[in-house]
Scaffold this active site. Structure first.
Site, PDB file in Angstrom:
ATOM      1  N   ALA A  27     -20.294  22.232  18.560  1.00  0.00           N
ATOM      2  CA  ALA A  27     -18.919  22.262  19.085  1.00  0.00           C
ATOM      3  C   ALA A  27     -18.829  21.889  20.556  1.00  0.00           C
ATOM      4  O   ALA A  27     -18.179  20.897  20.933  1.00  0.00           O
ATOM      5  CB  ALA A  27     -18.317  23.646  18.846  1.00  0.00           C
ATOM      6  N   GLU A  67     -30.301  17.277  19.935  1.00  0.00           N
ATOM      7  CA  GLU A  67     -30.014  18.279  18.912  1.00  0.00           C
ATOM      8  C   GLU A  67     -31.302  18.586  18.151  1.00  0.00           C
ATOM      9  O   GLU A  67     -31.897  17.696  17.559  1.00  0.00           O
ATOM     10  CB  GLU A  67     -28.923  17.785  17.954  1.00  0.00           C
ATOM     11  CG  GLU A  67     -28.678  18.671  16.751  1.00  0.00           C
ATOM     12  CD  GLU A  67     -28.411  20.120  17.114  1.00  0.00           C
ATOM     13  OE1 GLU A  67     -29.096  20.993  16.541  1.00  0.00           O
ATOM     14  OE2 GLU A  67     -27.530  20.373  17.961  1.00  0.00           O
ATOM     15  N   SER A  87     -21.813  18.691  14.917  1.00  0.00           N
ATOM     16  CA  SER A  87     -20.349  18.686  14.885  1.00  0.00           C
ATOM     17  C   SER A  87     -19.753  19.254  13.600  1.00  0.00           C
ATOM     18  O   SER A  87     -18.850  18.681  13.012  1.00  0.00           O
ATOM     19  CB  SER A  87     -19.840  17.250  15.093  1.00  0.00           C
ATOM     20  OG  SER A  87     -18.466  17.233  15.353  1.00  0.00           O
ATOM     21  N   CYS A  89     -16.817  27.973  10.954  1.00  0.00           N
ATOM     22  CA  CYS A  89     -15.858  28.949  10.420  1.00  0.00           C
ATOM     23  C   CYS A  89     -15.516  28.678   8.951  1.00  0.00           C
ATOM     24  O   CYS A  89     -14.961  29.535   8.274  1.00  0.00           O
ATOM     25  CB  CYS A  89     -14.585  28.946  11.262  1.00  0.00           C
ATOM     26  SG  CYS A  89     -14.858  29.496  12.966  1.00  0.00           S
ATOM     27  N   ASP A 148     -21.681  29.224  22.589  1.00  0.00           N
ATOM     28  CA  ASP A 148     -22.304  30.500  22.239  1.00  0.00           C
ATOM     29  C   ASP A 148     -23.507  30.862  23.094  1.00  0.00           C
ATOM     30  O   ASP A 148     -24.047  31.964  22.960  1.00  0.00           O
ATOM     31  CB  ASP A 148     -22.726  30.480  20.770  1.00  0.00           C
ATOM     32  CG  ASP A 148     -21.547  30.422  19.817  1.00  0.00           C
ATOM     33  OD1 ASP A 148     -20.402  30.419  20.296  1.00  0.00           O
ATOM     34  OD2 ASP A 148     -21.773  30.380  18.586  1.00  0.00           O
ATOM     35  N   ASN A 169     -14.949  24.871  21.806  1.00  0.00           N
ATOM     36  CA  ASN A 169     -14.283  23.572  21.931  1.00  0.00           C
ATOM     37  C   ASN A 169     -13.526  23.447  23.252  1.00  0.00           C
ATOM     38  O   ASN A 169     -13.537  22.387  23.886  1.00  0.00           O
ATOM     39  CB  ASN A 169     -13.348  23.356  20.745  1.00  0.00           C
ATOM     40  CG  ASN A 169     -14.097  22.920  19.504  1.00  0.00           C
ATOM     41  OD1 ASN A 169     -14.428  21.755  19.345  1.00  0.00           O
ATOM     42  ND2 ASN A 169     -14.389  23.859  18.618  1.00  0.00           N
ATOM     43  N   TYR A 171      15.069  33.643  11.970  1.00  0.00           N
ATOM     44  CA  TYR A 171      15.342  34.596  10.888  1.00  0.00           C
ATOM     45  C   TYR A 171      15.873  33.884   9.650  1.00  0.00           C
ATOM     46  O   TYR A 171      16.737  33.016   9.731  1.00  0.00           O
ATOM     47  CB  TYR A 171      16.368  35.634  11.358  1.00  0.00           C
ATOM     48  CG  TYR A 171      17.076  36.357  10.222  1.00  0.00           C
ATOM     49  CD1 TYR A 171      16.364  37.188   9.357  1.00  0.00           C
ATOM     50  CD2 TYR A 171      18.440  36.174  10.010  1.00  0.00           C
ATOM     51  CE1 TYR A 171      17.011  37.842   8.304  1.00  0.00           C
ATOM     52  CE2 TYR A 171      19.095  36.819   8.971  1.00  0.00           C
ATOM     53  CZ  TYR A 171      18.368  37.650   8.116  1.00  0.00           C
ATOM     54  OH  TYR A 171      19.001  38.288   7.080  1.00  0.00           O
ATOM     55  N   TRP A 174      15.960  41.780  12.645  1.00  0.00           N
ATOM     56  CA  TRP A 174      15.219  42.228  13.824  1.00  0.00           C
ATOM     57  C   TRP A 174      13.740  41.977  13.537  1.00  0.00           C
ATOM     58  O   TRP A 174      13.139  42.629  12.690  1.00  0.00           O
ATOM     59  CB  TRP A 174      15.449  43.716  14.106  1.00  0.00           C
ATOM     60  CG  TRP A 174      16.803  44.022  14.694  1.00  0.00           C
ATOM     61  CD1 TRP A 174      17.866  44.544  14.030  1.00  0.00           C
ATOM     62  CD2 TRP A 174      17.210  43.816  16.040  1.00  0.00           C
ATOM     63  NE1 TRP A 174      18.925  44.688  14.874  1.00  0.00           N
ATOM     64  CE2 TRP A 174      18.555  44.247  16.127  1.00  0.00           C
ATOM     65  CE3 TRP A 174      16.593  43.323  17.183  1.00  0.00           C
ATOM     66  CZ2 TRP A 174      19.287  44.201  17.315  1.00  0.00           C
ATOM     67  CZ3 TRP A 174      17.319  43.272  18.370  1.00  0.00           C
ATOM     68  CH2 TRP A 174      18.648  43.704  18.425  1.00  0.00           C
ATOM     69  N   ARG A 205      11.196  47.225  21.509  1.00  0.00           N
ATOM     70  CA  ARG A 205      12.182  48.286  21.735  1.00  0.00           C
ATOM     71  C   ARG A 205      11.517  49.655  21.781  1.00  0.00           C
ATOM     72  O   ARG A 205      11.808  50.480  22.655  1.00  0.00           O
ATOM     73  CB  ARG A 205      13.224  48.267  20.614  1.00  0.00           C
ATOM     74  CG  ARG A 205      14.341  49.301  20.790  1.00  0.00           C
ATOM     75  CD  ARG A 205      15.193  49.382  19.535  1.00  0.00           C
ATOM     76  NE  ARG A 205      15.583  48.052  19.080  1.00  0.00           N
ATOM     77  CZ  ARG A 205      15.869  47.759  17.803  1.00  0.00           C
ATOM     78  NH1 ARG A 205      15.778  48.703  16.874  1.00  0.00           N
ATOM     79  NH2 ARG A 205      16.227  46.549  17.474  1.00  0.00           N
TER      80      ARG A 205
END
Length: 460
Positions: free
Chosen positions: A15, A37, A43, A47, A286, A308, A429, A437, A445
Site C-alpha cells: 500500500a 519487494e 499492491s 482488507c 504498518d 495509502n 430524511y 430526527w 440534544r
C-alpha cells in the site's frame, strides 16, 4: 542534484510503497524509482482477504490494484524477491538480498522510502504444525484458502478477537467450519468502549457463536502426521484442524535497529509527511507511527486507509509539495454477519487515558422511521468535552447501513464541531432510511442537555 532527476529507492511494494511510487512519478516524472519487494505479490487489498477466503471474491486478481507487469510498464524498476537487509544512512546505500539468486547487491539513493509493513505475531506452541496460519499477506490468504479446500477442516480456532479475528468468524462459519474465537483480553474489539464491544458480543453469542474472553492459549497438540489436533488454553481444550492466529503485528524494522533511526517499539517515528529522524529518509504504513490529531500524539494504527494516505503524502513531500494534513483520527469499520460497527476519534477509555475533561452520551434509536416496517435498533455514542461540548469521538452499532452513519461523525470530529452543532444539523430524511430526527440530532440534544444540567448544578 536536480529535484526532477533524483534516484529514489522504495523498500516495500504494497500500500504505502506503491502509492508513494505513483505519487512521486506524477510529481517528478523524470526521477528514477526503484521498488524492492521481498515477496512476489504487490499492491493488494489485505482488507478483502476474509471475502476472498470465503469465495465471495472469486479470483485473487480482484484484490490487486497493480500487478508487476503494469508497474514495470509504467516505468518503475520493480525488483521482486529482493529484501533490504541493511542501510547505511551516511553513505545513502541500501544492501539488498536477491532471494532468488542468493546474492547481495548495493543500491544508492538520493531519497529513501521505508514501507516494509509488519509481520503477524505468532505463538510458539504451533511451531511446525500443519494447519496453523497467520493472515497478513496475500500468500497467507492463499495458503488458508487452499488448506480449507483440500483438508476440509470441520473445526477451527481463531486466536484473537480483534477486527480480523471477528471477521474471520463469519468467513469460516459461512464455509461450514465449526469455529471458536479465543481472546486473551476481557473483551473483544478493545479499541471500542466496553458497552459497544459488549453489544456485538451479546448478539453474536445469542446467535450461537462461540467466543471466549479472558482465556489464554497455553499449548497445542498435533497428530502423528503433524497436523493440528487440539488447542489448549488455561480453561479448556479445543479440537481444531485449523488455527488462524490474529494476535497483532510487529513492524518489519529489525534490519534498521541500531542505525540511529528513531523508533518506538519497533515502529518508525515520522512527522505528518513521513519524514523520519534521518534526512532524506521517509517511512509510512504498518512499519511506522502516524500522527493522531485528536490525541496530539504519534500512534501505531496499522490500517489500509492510513497506509495509502501516507504513501501519497510521502510522494508529495519528496516533490516539495506538502498539503495541509492535520493527521488521522482512528476511523474504522467492522461488518460481521448482519451486524456493523464503526468508530472515529476518541473513545471514553482513550479520553480518560489522555486525562481530558470528557463526558459521553449513548442513545438507542432505529434506522428507519418508527412507523416504517423493517426497522432495526441503532446505537450511537458520542464522547465530548464536557466544558466546551466539542465532539471528541463517536461509535455506532446496528445492522445493515449502520456503519456508514459514522461518516457524519468523522466530519464533525475533523472539523472540530460541538454537540450543539449536531443538535440541529440538517440531515436528510425519508422514512425507509431515517427518522425525522436523525440519531445524531438526538445524541447531540442529549449531550447538550447533559452539559446544561451540569452547569446548572455547578451554579447552585
Amino acid at each position: 542534484m536536480s529535484l526532477y532527476s533524483m534516484n529514489i529507492v522504495i523498500i516495500g511494494g504494497v500500500a504505502t510503497g506503491l502509492t508513494a511510487a505513483y505519487s512521486i512519478r506524477k510529481n517528478l516524472p523524470s526521477s528514477k524509482i526503484t521498488i524492492l519487494e521481498r515477496g512476489e505479490d504487490i499492491s493488494y487489498g489485505a482488507c478483502g482477504f476474509p471475502y476472498y477466503i470465503e469465495g465471495l471474491i472469486e479470483k485473487e486478481e480482484k484484490l490487486i490494484a497493480k500487478n508487476a507487469a503494469e508497474v514495470l510498464h509504467d516505468g518503475f524498476d520493480l525488483k521482486l524477491r529482493h529484501e533490504a537487509i541493511d542501510v547505511d544512512f551516511e553513505r545513502k546505500e541500501v544492501t539488498v538480498r536477491n532471494l532468488s539468486l542468493q546474492e547481495n547487491l548495493t543500491l544508492s539513493y538520493d531519497k529513501l522510502v521505508i514501507a516494509t509493513g509488519a509481520s503477524a505475531k505468532r505463538l510458539p506452541f504451533f511451531r511446525g504444525m500443519k494447519g496453523v496460519f497467520p493472515l497478513n499477506t496475500l500468500e497467507d490468504a492463499n495458503h488458508i484458502k487452499k488448506y480449507i479446500e483440500e483438508a476440509k477442516p470441520e473445526k477451527a480456532v481463531i486466536i484473537g478477537g480483534g477486527n480480523k479475528g471477528i471477521e474471520l468468524l463469519e468467513t469460516l462459519t459461512l464455509l461450514a467450519v465449526d469455529t471458536q474465537v479465543v481472546e486473551f483480553l476481557p473483551r473483544i474489539l478493545n479499541r471500542y468502549d466496553e458497552e459497544f464491544s459488549d453489544l456485538l458480543l451479546k448478539e453474536l453469542r445469542g446467535e450461537g457463536h462461540k467466543i471466549h474472553t479472558r482465556e489464554e492459549v497455553t499449548g497445542a497438540e498435533a497428530s502423528e502426521k503433524g497436523f493440528m489436533k487440539t488447542v489448549v488454553t488455561d480453561q479448556r481444550t479445543y479440537e481444531a484442524e485449523l488455527v488462524i492466529e490474529s494476535i497483532g503485528l510487529t513492524p518489519n524494522t529489525d534490519f534498521l535497529q541500531g542505525k540511529g533511526l528513531q523508533m518506538e517499539k519497533g515502529a518508525i517515528v515520522t512527522d505528518r509527511y513521513g519524514r523520519t529522524s534521518i534526512g532524506d529518509v521517509y517511512a509510512g504504513g504498518d512499519c511506522a507511527l502516524i500522527y493522531d490529531h485528536m490525541s496530539g500524539q504519534n500512534t501505531y494504527l496499522p490500517l489500509g486507509t492510513n497506509a495509502n494516505k501516507m504513501g501519497r503524502l510521502i510522494g508529495l513531500s519528496i516533490a516539495g509539495k506538502e498539503p495541509d494534513f492535520k493527521g488521522v483520527q482512528g476511523s474504522a469499520m467492522l461488518k460481521v454477519f448482519e451486524f456493523e460497527m464503526a468508530m472515529t476519534g476518541l473513545t471514553d477509555q482513550r479520553a480518560a487515558e489522555l486525562g481530558l475533561p470528557f463526558d459521553s452520551v449513548m442513545v438507542r434509536t432505529r434506522n428507519k422511521s418508527g412507523y416504517y416496517p423493517g426497522g432495526t435498533e441503532f446505537f450511537v455514542k458520542i464522547t465530548f468535552d464536557r466544558n466546551t461540548g466539542k465532539i471528541l469521538g463517536g461509535q455506532v452499532f446496528g445492522r445493515e447501513g449502520s456503519a456508514l452513519r459514522i461518516q457524519a461523525l468523522v466530519a464533525s470530529v475533523y472539523a472540530g464541531l460541538t454537540v450543539h452543532d449536531l443538535e440541529y444539523m440538517d440531515f436528510g430524511y425519508i422514512p425507509p432510511l431515517n427518522s425525522v430526527w436523525d440519531s445524531l440530532n438526538i445524541a447531540g440534544r442529549k449531550a447538550s442537555e447533559k452539559i446544561e444540567n451540569s452547569r446548572r448544578g455547578a451554579t447552585r
